[in-house]
Enzyme design. Structure first.
Site, mmCIF file in Angstrom:
data_model
loop_
_atom_site.group_PDB
_atom_site.id
_atom_site.type_symbol
_atom_site.label_atom_id
_atom_site.label_comp_id
_atom_site.label_asym_id
_atom_site.label_seq_id
_atom_site.Cartn_x
_atom_site.Cartn_y
_atom_site.Cartn_z
ATOM 1 C CE1 TYR A 54 -3.028 -3.061 0.647
ATOM 2 C CE2 TYR A 54 -3.269 -2.404 2.925
ATOM 3 C CZ TYR A 54 -3.564 -3.256 1.896
ATOM 4 O OH TYR A 54 -4.420 -4.318 2.117
ATOM 5 C CG LEU A 220 -22.560 -4.120 0.420
ATOM 6 C CD1 LEU A 220 -21.835 -5.205 1.214
ATOM 7 C CD2 LEU A 220 -23.974 -4.590 0.052
#
Length: 316
Positions: A54, A220
């Site tokens: 990352y 979601l």
């Protein structure tokens, strides 16, 4: 205080939500990262998840940006002993080779420890499987780090059931440390990678499960409901596929649960995961404190059996 959960058969105890660190040093700058990390600990959070890779995908980045940001925060805040740090090796090539080559594991661990500014990694993952290296050799390399006190617990991310099983079998047969944690992709609209053989095996072997993409990259949260919404982010194309699939049904079921209990869709998505057998805690990231404050209540949210069943059916 949020009740902690034991992570598999290890002695680590964690809150039922893990903070994803993929955004730190990327879409969250220093001030935003520090604010989110402080708010997470203040809200009862205990584990922060990152990886050496990352955010190597960002132009001008080389990987390690997230770890370095977390390391700065640990030093500035003095909160190292209040949190558990999970990081990963296996996707960022560098000194010692690539993937899970033993020399790479050794070098990558040292680099991660340096960026994090700590003497130990609480949970160290094989970020992906590497069938080019015997599993015994991989576990042996991890074992040296455990013996040196640099790593406490091992985890596997993105492993299929057969490979996780053969790794655990190899550890048992050779007296090597084993994987105690699995990090799979798992959420209400993406269930096939975990449910079934992999979930059953984790339950049988008491392997703690910390799923990623708990919010399906934001789908979601309910912000992508029509074709017009898809232009809101770079992930729009993927969201379109979800909408055309079972996504719309899942959102409908989530809306009805939200109406009944007054929770947000993000909270419901995470609470559903927290309630799944074998799952210890889902991972979710936030770039702003307001986003994080929407996620934290999921740790205390108990859905009824009927609500869980309705969500299950919608996403089956």
């Amino acid at each position: 205080m949020t009740a902690k959960r034991r992570l598999g058969s290890t002695d680590l105890q964690i809150a039922p939500l893990v903070l994803g660190g993929n955004v730190f040093g990327w879409t969250a700058d220093r001030a935003a990262s520090f604010a989110v990390l402080d708010a997470f600990v203040a809200g009862g959070g205990t584990m922060i998840d990152t990886a050496d890779v990352y955010s190597a995908w960002v132009p001008g980045h080389s990987g390690g940006e997230s770890e370095a940001m977390i390391g700065e925060w640990l030093k500035t805040s003095g909160k190292r002993d209040q949190v558990l740090i999970a990081t990963k090796v296996g996707m960022l090539p560098g000194e010692g080779g690539e993937k899970l080559a033993p020399a790479r594991i050794a070098a990558a661990a040292e680099a991660s420890l340096k960026r994090l500014g700590t003497d130990r990694i609480d949970l160290y993952y094989a970020h992906q499987d590497d069938d080019a290296v015997p599993q015994e050799a991989v576990l042996e390399a991890f074992g040296k780090l455990i013996d040196a006190g640099k790593v406490r617990v091992l985890g596997a991310s993105n492993f299929h059931a057969a490979r996780l099983k053969s790794a655990v079998d190899a550890a048992k047969a050779s007296g090597l440390p084993r994987y105690h944690v699995l990090q799979p992709e798992y959420n209400l609209v993406s269930r096939h990678k975990f449910e079934g053989e992999l979930q059953d095996y984790c339950i049988t072997e008491n392997i703690g499960v910390l799923p990623y993409y708990g919010l399906a990259s934001g789908f979601l949260t309910g912000k992508y409901r029509t074709k017009d919404d898809l232009g809101q982010s770079v992930r729009g194309g993927r969201m379109g596929d979800l909408l055309e699939g079972k996504g719309a049904e899942v959102l409908k079921a989530m809306d009805s649960v939200a109406e009944e209990i007054g929770a947000t869709l993000a909270q419901i998505a995470l609470a559903w995961l927290i309630a799944q057998e074998g799952v210890t805690a889902p991972i979710a990231s936030a770039t702003r404190v307001e986003q994080l404050e929407d996620l934290l209540p999921a740790m205390e949210l108990n859905l009824t059996k009927d609500q869980l069943n309705r969500l299950d059916t919608a996403g089956a």
